[in-house]
Design a protein around this motif. Structure first.
Motif, PDB file in Angstrom:
ATOM      1  N   CYS A 103       0.861  -1.179   0.000  1.00  6.34           N
ATOM      2  CA  CYS A 103       0.000   0.000   0.000  1.00  6.34           C
ATOM      3  C   CYS A 103       0.902   1.237   0.000  1.00  6.34           C
ATOM      4  O   CYS A 103       1.896   1.277   0.718  1.00  6.34           O
ATOM      5  N   HIS A 140       0.355   4.010   1.332  1.00  4.47           N
ATOM      6  CA  HIS A 140       0.217   4.742   2.594  1.00  4.47           C
ATOM      7  C   HIS A 140       1.000   4.040   3.715  1.00  4.47           C
ATOM      8  O   HIS A 140       1.869   4.637   4.333  1.00  4.47           O
ATOM      9  N   CYS A 141       0.648   2.771   3.979  1.00  5.08           N
ATOM     10  CA  CYS A 141       1.194   2.083   5.167  1.00  5.08           C
ATOM     11  C   CYS A 141       2.308   1.099   4.825  1.00  5.08           C
ATOM     12  O   CYS A 141       2.913   0.530   5.724  1.00  5.08           O
ATOM     13  N   CYS A 163      -7.212   0.074   1.052  1.00  3.13           N
ATOM     14  CA  CYS A 163      -6.296  -0.781   1.807  1.00  3.13           C
ATOM     15  C   CYS A 163      -7.052  -1.472   2.939  1.00  3.13           C
ATOM     16  O   CYS A 163      -7.801  -0.833   3.677  1.00  3.13           O
ATOM     17  N   CYS A 175      -4.966  -0.123   6.468  1.00  2.00           N
ATOM     18  CA  CYS A 175      -5.117   1.241   6.998  1.00  2.00           C
ATOM     19  C   CYS A 175      -6.400   1.922   6.531  1.00  2.00           C
ATOM     20  O   CYS A 175      -6.760   2.975   7.051  1.00  2.00           O
TER      21      CYS A 175
HETATM   22 ZN   LIG Z   1      -2.499   0.795   3.744  1.00  2.29          ZN
END
Ligand SMILES: [Zn+2]
Length: 100
Positions: free
Chosen positions: A6, A8-9, A30, A33
């Motif tokens: 992902c 983001h995370c 996701c 997250c």
């Molecule tokens: Zn994520």
């Protein structure tokens, strides 16, 4: 079976099918997250340019020459583009604004 992280995370939450759908303008969410991601839009546009080029050129040649060789070429190029579309990098999307 998740192999792609992902944006983001950085957890590996996306599989090949998710990436394939992202290349077809789907938005991924996701599971770790809950944030959203999509395939890089400029690269998708480039891929769609080649899809259109493939269909117009080899579709026209198939029609013009009435040869299955050109149609086979159209299908093979389409499948190659689909295979490589899985590797389009993901872009992080901002959260949706909360309406009050
Ligand atoms: Zn994520």
């Amino acid at each position: 079976m998740s192999q792609f992280p992902c944006p983001h995370c950085k957890e590996a939450v996306y599989g090949y099918w998710d990436r394939y759908k992202a290349a077809k303008w789907f938005i991924l969410v996701c599971q770790h997250c809950g944030k959203r991601a999509c395939a890089h839009p400029i690269i998708i546009v480039l891929f769609y340019f080649f899809y259109v080029w493939d269909v117009v050129l080899f579709g026209y040649l198939t029609y013009l020459k009435e040869s299955w060789v050109y149609f086979s070429t159209l299908v093979v190029i389409w499948l190659i583009l689909d295979a490589f579309s899985v590797y389009i990098p993901l872009s992080a999307l901002k959260s949706k604004p909360v309406r009050s």
